[in-house]
Design a protein around this motif. Structure first.
Motif, mmCIF file in Angstrom:
data_model
loop_
_atom_site.group_PDB
_atom_site.id
_atom_site.type_symbol
_atom_site.label_atom_id
_atom_site.label_comp_id
_atom_site.label_asym_id
_atom_site.label_seq_id
_atom_site.Cartn_x
_atom_site.Cartn_y
_atom_site.Cartn_z
ATOM 1 N N PRO A 239 0.824 -1.209 0.000
ATOM 2 C CA PRO A 239 0.000 0.000 0.000
ATOM 3 C C PRO A 239 0.858 1.258 0.000
ATOM 4 N N GLY A 240 0.525 2.158 -0.902
ATOM 5 C CA GLY A 240 1.295 3.386 -1.054
ATOM 6 C C GLY A 240 2.301 3.328 -2.177
ATOM 7 N N ASP A 241 2.697 2.111 -2.597
ATOM 8 C CA ASP A 241 3.633 1.987 -3.712
ATOM 9 C C ASP A 241 2.974 2.442 -5.012
ATOM 10 N N VAL A 242 3.799 2.954 -5.918
ATOM 11 C CA VAL A 242 3.322 3.375 -7.231
ATOM 12 C C VAL A 242 3.724 2.321 -8.257
ATOM 13 N N LEU A 243 2.767 1.890 -9.061
ATOM 14 C CA LEU A 243 3.049 0.904 -10.099
ATOM 15 C C LEU A 243 3.891 1.530 -11.211
ATOM 16 N N PRO A 244 4.612 0.699 -11.969
ATOM 17 C CA PRO A 244 5.367 1.232 -13.110
ATOM 18 C C PRO A 244 4.437 1.989 -14.052
ATOM 19 N N ASN A 245 4.939 3.070 -14.631
ATOM 20 C CA ASN A 245 4.074 3.817 -15.541
ATOM 21 C C ASN A 245 3.810 3.000 -16.800
ATOM 22 N N GLU B 259 -6.501 -0.924 -19.233
ATOM 23 C CA GLU B 259 -7.676 -1.752 -18.946
ATOM 24 C C GLU B 259 -7.436 -2.628 -17.717
ATOM 25 N N ALA B 260 -6.221 -3.147 -17.587
ATOM 26 C CA ALA B 260 -5.890 -3.964 -16.415
ATOM 27 C C ALA B 260 -5.979 -3.130 -15.143
ATOM 28 N N VAL B 261 -5.480 -1.916 -15.199
ATOM 29 C CA VAL B 261 -5.533 -1.031 -14.034
ATOM 30 C C VAL B 261 -6.982 -0.707 -13.678
ATOM 31 N N ARG B 262 -7.826 -0.537 -14.688
ATOM 32 C CA ARG B 262 -9.247 -0.260 -14.422
ATOM 33 C C ARG B 262 -9.902 -1.423 -13.676
ATOM 34 N N ILE B 263 -9.524 -2.649 -14.040
ATOM 35 C CA ILE B 263 -10.067 -3.824 -13.344
ATOM 36 C C ILE B 263 -9.707 -3.762 -11.859
ATOM 37 N N LEU B 264 -8.447 -3.483 -11.570
ATOM 38 C CA LEU B 264 -8.006 -3.435 -10.178
ATOM 39 C C LEU B 264 -8.619 -2.249 -9.441
ATOM 40 N N ALA B 265 -8.776 -1.130 -10.135
ATOM 41 C CA ALA B 265 -9.386 0.042 -9.505
ATOM 42 C C ALA B 265 -10.839 -0.231 -9.137
ATOM 43 N N ALA B 266 -11.544 -0.973 -9.995
ATOM 44 C CA ALA B 266 -12.946 -1.299 -9.717
ATOM 45 C C ALA B 266 -13.085 -2.176 -8.483
ATOM 46 N N LYS B 267 -12.025 -2.893 -8.135
ATOM 47 C CA LYS B 267 -12.045 -3.761 -6.956
ATOM 48 C C LYS B 267 -11.408 -3.083 -5.747
ATOM 49 N N GLY B 268 -11.082 -1.799 -5.905
ATOM 50 C CA GLY B 268 -10.573 -1.012 -4.787
ATOM 51 C C GLY B 268 -9.107 -1.186 -4.481
ATOM 52 N N MET B 269 -8.354 -1.877 -5.342
ATOM 53 C CA MET B 269 -6.973 -2.213 -5.021
ATOM 54 C C MET B 269 -5.971 -1.139 -5.427
ATOM 55 N N VAL B 270 -6.324 -0.316 -6.397
ATOM 56 C CA VAL B 270 -5.431 0.758 -6.834
ATOM 57 C C VAL B 270 -6.259 2.006 -7.109
ATOM 58 N N GLU B 271 -5.580 3.129 -7.169
ATOM 59 C CA GLU B 271 -6.220 4.365 -7.607
ATOM 60 C C GLU B 271 -5.237 5.121 -8.490
ATOM 61 N N SER B 272 -5.757 5.714 -9.536
ATOM 62 C CA SER B 272 -4.914 6.456 -10.481
ATOM 63 C C SER B 272 -5.244 7.933 -10.404
ATOM 64 N N PRO C 116 -3.825 11.931 -11.914
ATOM 65 C CA PRO C 116 -2.920 12.631 -12.837
ATOM 66 C C PRO C 116 -1.631 13.045 -12.139
ATOM 67 N N LYS C 117 -0.534 12.842 -12.815
ATOM 68 C CA LYS C 117 0.808 13.262 -12.386
ATOM 69 C C LYS C 117 1.404 12.396 -11.276
ATOM 70 N N THR C 118 0.575 11.717 -10.478
ATOM 71 C CA THR C 118 1.125 10.885 -9.399
ATOM 72 C C THR C 118 1.140 9.408 -9.755
ATOM 73 N N GLY C 119 0.440 9.007 -10.814
ATOM 74 C CA GLY C 119 0.461 7.626 -11.255
ATOM 75 C C GLY C 119 -0.569 6.750 -10.561
ATOM 76 N N THR C 120 -0.343 5.451 -10.666
ATOM 77 C CA THR C 120 -1.262 4.459 -10.091
ATOM 78 C C THR C 120 -0.667 3.928 -8.797
ATOM 79 N N ARG C 121 -1.398 4.132 -7.715
ATOM 80 C CA ARG C 121 -0.893 3.805 -6.384
ATOM 81 C C ARG C 121 -1.708 2.669 -5.770
ATOM 82 N N ILE C 122 -1.025 1.784 -5.027
ATOM 83 C CA ILE C 122 -1.705 0.704 -4.320
ATOM 84 C C ILE C 122 -2.451 1.294 -3.126
ATOM 85 N N THR C 123 -3.705 0.925 -2.965
ATOM 86 C CA THR C 123 -4.507 1.443 -1.859
ATOM 87 C C THR C 123 -4.344 0.576 -0.614
ATOM 88 N N GLU C 124 -4.836 1.075 0.506
ATOM 89 C CA GLU C 124 -4.835 0.303 1.743
ATOM 90 C C GLU C 124 -5.791 -0.882 1.621
#
Length: 255
Positions: free
Chosen positions: A33-39, A56-69, A71-79
């Motif tokens: 949690p808090g890590d940023v995925l590779p761009n 599309e893969a990131v959208r799948i994970l975001a829909a399940k609450g596991m990541v959030e994207s 602008p400028k900060t990238g895709t981060r792992i959620t708690e």
């Protein structure tokens, strides 16, 4: 996380494959949690995939609450508190990565909260069609003691029919998550050989209580069923080989 480049015949399933491998890496602790995925540029070049597939893969994970994207900060792992932990895919990823016994126990705790009361409601509200669905599932389960995919599917059908018989729409939302929990914990028990105990009698007791419209008996029978399943899962984990079992050893987890 390593993924092999994907050929053109796999494009339709590509984003699902990327989501799967990312999720298992997240659940397994490779990304915290808090890590940023590779761009997406780095990721797509490494795997020889399009940026669209990665998005599309990131959208799948975001829909399940596991990541959030953002602008400028990238895709981060959620708690973990934000993850949809009873989503069937999220549960499957946990069992592939190797869930802790603490997490397994929390799933059984959820079942103890939900299923006994659902059984009591089913005893009050069930129809003959509900009983028939449960009985058919029982007959299919009795063929081989949950040792095949067919009998495991019948077990899931039994629990689904029970929840449906409770006639509570919000409760049915939990059906897929509870079913996934049952499926994966049963597979844990199967990995070490024969089932530690025969669960058919416990299921039949639930059925008979529901058929008799005896709510307290149905509640007690379902609670006993869940507790027996939890005990059998712990027994299977203790017997299983520590290096190959997907669930961490009980004693190691408690230390």
């Amino acid at each position: 996380m390593d993924l092999a480049p994907v050929g053109p015949n796999d494009r339709r399933r590509l984003h699902g494959s990327i989501a799967h491998d990312l999720a298992v890496a997240i659940v397994g602790g490779q990304y915290k949690p808090g890590d940023v995925l590779p761009n997406e540029d780095v990721f797509s070049q490494k795997l020889a995939v399009s940026r669209t597939a990665y998005r599309e893969a990131v959208r799948i994970l975001a829909a399940k609450g596991m990541v959030e994207s953002r602008p400028k900060t990238g895709t981060r792992i959620t708690e973990r508190a934000r993850w949809n932990l009873i989503d069937p895919d999220v549960l499957a990823w946990h069992f592939e990565a190797g869930p802790s016994v603490t997490f397994l126990d929390s799933l059984f705790e959820l079942r103890r909260i939900v299923e006994p009361q659902a059984a009591a409601l089913a005893a009050e509200r069930r129809t003959e069609a509900d009983l028939q669905a449960m009985l058919v599932a029982l007959e299919r389960m009795s063929a081989d003691n949950l040792s095949t995919a067919t009998s495991l599917a019948a077990d899931l059908e039994f629990h689904h029919a029970l929840l449906a018989a409770a006639r509570n729409e919000p409760l049915t939302v939990l059906s897929s998550g509870i079913g996934a929990t049952i499926r994966w914990t049963t597979m844990v028990k199967q990995r070490v050989g024969a089932m530690p105990s025969d669960p058919l009698g416990d299921h039949r007791e639930v059925y008979e209580a529901v058929a008799a419209r005896n709510g307290p008996r149905a509640r007690a029978a379902m609670l006993s069923l869940v507790e027996q399943a939890q005990a059998a899962t712990h027994q299977a984990i203790r017997k299983g080989p520590a290096r190959t079992d997907p669930v961490k050893n009980v004693e190691e987890t408690r230390r």
